[in-house]
Design a protein around this motif. Sequence first.
Motif, PDB file in Angstrom:
ATOM      1  N   HIS A 715       0.800  -1.239   0.000  1.00 12.92           N
ATOM      2  CA  HIS A 715       0.000   0.000   0.000  1.00 12.92           C
ATOM      3  C   HIS A 715       0.827   1.282   0.000  1.00 12.92           C
ATOM      4  O   HIS A 715       0.306   2.335   0.316  1.00 12.92           O
ATOM      5  N   CYS A 731      -4.279  -0.780   5.171  1.00 12.39           N
ATOM      6  CA  CYS A 731      -4.703  -1.528   6.344  1.00 12.39           C
ATOM      7  C   CYS A 731      -3.728  -1.197   7.470  1.00 12.39           C
ATOM      8  O   CYS A 731      -2.800  -0.420   7.299  1.00 12.39           O
ATOM      9  N   ALA A 734      -1.501  -5.861   8.065  1.00  9.26           N
ATOM     10  CA  ALA A 734      -1.551  -6.701   6.862  1.00  9.26           C
ATOM     11  C   ALA A 734      -3.001  -7.029   6.576  1.00  9.26           C
ATOM     12  O   ALA A 734      -3.823  -7.097   7.494  1.00  9.26           O
ATOM     13  N   CYS A 735      -3.325  -7.205   5.306  1.00  8.41           N
ATOM     14  CA  CYS A 735      -4.675  -7.605   4.953  1.00  8.41           C
ATOM     15  C   CYS A 735      -4.601  -8.507   3.726  1.00  8.41           C
ATOM     16  O   CYS A 735      -3.524  -8.758   3.197  1.00  8.41           O
ATOM     17  N   CYS A 738      -2.919  -7.098   0.683  1.00 10.18           N
ATOM     18  CA  CYS A 738      -1.456  -6.961   0.603  1.00 10.18           C
ATOM     19  C   CYS A 738      -0.749  -8.289   0.905  1.00 10.18           C
ATOM     20  O   CYS A 738      -0.575  -9.110   0.027  1.00 10.18           O
ATOM     21  N   ARG A 753       3.350  -4.821   7.575  1.00  9.85           N
ATOM     22  CA  ARG A 753       3.825  -4.041   6.434  1.00  9.85           C
ATOM     23  C   ARG A 753       4.460  -2.728   6.884  1.00  9.85           C
ATOM     24  O   ARG A 753       5.110  -2.055   6.102  1.00  9.85           O
TER      25      ARG A 753
HETATM   26 ZN   LIG Z   1      -3.075  -4.481   3.524  1.00 10.13          ZN
END
Ligand SMILES: [Zn+2]
Length: 861
Positions: A715, A731, A734-735, A738, A753
Amino acid sequence: MSAIGKALCHSRLWGADGPKRKHYADFISTLIKAAEAHEILRKIPIGGGDAWRLSPAALRLHVAMPSSEDAKANAFFRDLYTSVATSLGEPGALTFSFEAREHTAQVENDVRQWREDRFRFEEADRQRILSNKELMKDKEEPDSFLPMMFCSPTMELGVDISALSTVYLRNAPPTPANYAQRAGRAGRSGQAALVVTYCAAQSPHDQYYFNDRKQLVAGQVKPPALDLANRDLLASHIHAEWLATARVPLAASIPQNLDMDNTDGFPVAEEHLRAFERAKQNTQLPLDLKAIIDTVTPYVELEAFPDLADPETLIESVIAAASGDFDTTFERWRDLYRGALREQGDADQVRNKTNVAPGERKAAANRYKLAADELEMLVHGRATNGSDFYTYRYLATEGFLPGYNFPRLPLYAFIPAMRGTAVLQRPRFLAISEFGPNSLVYHEGRAFRITKAKLPAGRRSDDGNLATETLLLCGQCGAAETSAVAERCQACGSSLGEAERLDSVFRIENVETYPTARITANDEDRQRRGFEIQTVFAWTGDPGDVQTIRLKHGGASLAALSFGRRAKITRLNKGLKRRAEKAICGFVIDPLTGRWLADKNNDDGTGAEPGKSRQQRIVPVVEDHKNSLLLIPDPSFGFNLPEMATLQHALVRAIEISESLEEGEMLGEPMPNRDDRRALLLYEATEGGAGVLSRLMNTPGRWQSLARSALELMHYTFDDKGEFVDGNNPCVEACYRCLMSYYNQPDHENLDRTNRKVIDFLLAMAASDTVKANRASPPRDGGSGPWISRINDWELPAPSATTVDGHKHDLYWPGQLLLAVPGGASENLIASCTARGIDVLDLPADPPATIPANLAQYFGK
Ligand SMILES: [Zn+2]
Ligand SMILES: [Zn+2]
C-alpha cells in the motif's frame, strides 16, 4: 458470559436469588451432570477434552403455526422448509430423484463419457446409453437423465455439452483463459446461459478478481509462462522425436514392451532395443531436432542457458542416453510389479499352510486378492479409461515424454476399491503430508488409511533394515549435505560443526491404503494439526553452475542471491506436530512389510500394533528437482522472525503479481527452518518451471522493480516529488489485499507491512546495484584486485599467486600455508588444498571496510 449463560442466570427464572457469576461454572457442570444422568445429554470425547451432544431421544418436535407477525423469522429458510415439506408430501419421487455425479480425472474414462451422455440426453446420447446399458448396469451407473454434474478442470479440455444452461464456478478461475474455457461450456450454439462465479472472502485471488470483474470476464488471455530452456522439458521433446524416428509402436500395456521372461530385471524388449539402435544411427534426426530447438533460441538469453547455447551437444547427449533412460524410466513400474508379486507369493504361502488360525487364513486370502487386483492394474494398461499404467501415459508421468495434464513423478496411493484396485496420484511435495503415515485419504466417498509404504526391493541393507541416509542441515542457510563427514556447507560455506543431523532419512515412493470404517475425533485432530514438514535443498551439477549475484546499495551489501537450475529440493516429514518429544523425528515402520507401526511413546499411537514385528524409525522424505533461488539478507540487517516472514511474503507475492503467476506457482520457504529464519529459498513449483527465477537473475533492474512492486503491494506509493507515502486506503499491519493469503495463514500474526527495517530494506533494494559474482569459479585476472589493494591498506604481507587444479589463485601466503578465496571456495578446492596441508579461508566476494576477523588472526592482528 455466553447468551445461554445469561438466559440461565436471568432473574426471570430465579428472582433476586439467582446464581452469581462466580457460581456459574459449578452451576453449569451440575446441570450437565443432571442432564447426563437423565440421558438428555451424552458425553463424547473430542481431542483432548469432552463435549456433550444432545440425545436425539430428548428432542421433541412440535407443529408450529405459521405466524406472519413473527418479525424474527427468516423468510428464506421458512419458505425453503415449507416448500421441501410440501414436495415431500406430494406423490411421485421428486425429492429422491435428485442426482449429481462427479466428472473428474479420478472417474474412469468410460464412466465419464456415460455421464456426459446422460447429462446431454439428446437422441444420439440416448441411443448410446441404450447400447451401453448392460455395461453401465455393471458399474452401477443409472441410465436416466442426469440433471447435475460436479466437474474438475477436466471439463475444460474440450468436452462438448451443447445443452448446458448454467455453470456455477465455486471460485474464481486462475486466469481469464481458464474463465473463458469454463464459462464457455455453457451457452453454445447461440443459446442463452447463466454463469455464476463465487468469490471467496478469504481468497486474495478471488477478491482481486471480484474487485476487477471485467478483467476476469473480458480480460486478456496471457500466454502461459514456461521455461523454454528447461533441460527436462527439452529432453522430453527430444525423446518424443527420437521415439518417432525409431518407428517402434509401443504396446499399450507396459509388460508387452519388456522382456518378461528375463525375470532378472525385466529389461526392454529386444525388438525395441534394435529399433532404438537404428534411431541412434539416423543422421537426419539431429538435424530435425536442431531445427526445432532453433525455433526456441531467439526467445532465450543464451548466456544464461549453457545447454541451449550449444544445442548440438545437448541433442547428441540426450540421444546417446535415450535408450538407457527409456529403460530406467520403467524402474518404478518394475518395483511396483515385483512388490505385488512378492506380496501375492507371501499371502499364498500363508493361505496354503496347514496349521494357521482361521482368521489368519482369511486375512491371507484377502491380501492375495488385493495383490492380484494390483497386478491386474499394473499389467493391463489400456489406451482408454485413463489408465495410469498405459505405456505412453506412464512415460509422460515419469517425465520421459512431454505431458502437462498430470503431475510429473507423482506418488501413488493404491486403493482397494469396490471393483479392482484404484490408484490416487498426488504431486510428491503434497504427498509427503497427504500420504503421510496413518493419514486418511478419500476416494468416491469412502475413507482409506495409509497403512503401508511400498518398499522396493534392493533398498534394504544386509541386516534386513532399510538402508537410510544421513543428512546434515546447515544451520545458516538450510542446505542439506548428504556426506556425513562434510565440514562446510556447500551453499554458504559456513561450518557444519553444529549442523542438525538426521540419521534415518528414507525416500518414500508409493503407499498402500486400507478402508477405514470409522473416523475418530483423534483422526480429525491428527489431520488438522498435521505433520512437521521441513524443506531443505542442495545445489546439483558443477559448482560453477550456481549463479551468484549481490545486491548493493551505497557500497553496503544488501543481500546475496544464488540461483541453481534443478536444485534438489527435499521435503522431510519429521513427525506429528503434536508429538511428545520434538527431538525424536520420524515414524516407526516394519522394515520387512512396510507397515506403519503404532508409536505410543512419541506420537498418538495410531498405526498397527507392533507385536513381534521388527521395528525401525525412519524420517520419510520426497525429492524433486526445481529451479531455486537462495536469498540471504546481509547479516548486518539482523532481521528477526516476523521481519523475515514479512519480507518473504512481500517478495513472493510481488513475483506472483509482476510475473502473472498463479498463487502457489512460486513458493518461498524460510531457511534453515520456520523457527529460525536467516535466509529465503524461492523455487518454481510448476512442472518444468516458469523460468521466472532465471529471468530475475539475468535481467538488469529486475530486483529493483520487484522491490518497488513489493512496496506498492504493501500500500505504499511515491508522490509527485518522489516522496515515499502510505497509500490511500491502507490496512494496519496486513490484509488480504497486501501480504496475507489463504496459504500463508500460519504466518499471519508475523506480518507487518509497517515494519521500518523491512521497508528500508526494500527501499534500498529498489535503488540497488547488482554485482555479478561467481563464487564457484576462481577469481579471474584482476578478480582479487580490490582485495590486494585492501590487504596493502591493512599492512598485511603481500600475497602471491598459486595454481591449484589448474586454476590460478591470487591470495596465497606460503609462509602461513593459507589460501584466501573471495566469494568462498568450492568443495573440490577445499579438498585439494586440505590434501596439501593448505588452510582455506572463505572471504566475502568484496572486501569490507575493516579487516575480517578470520583473516586477521592468521597475521596476529
Ligand atoms: Zn493491507
Ligand atoms: Zn549453508
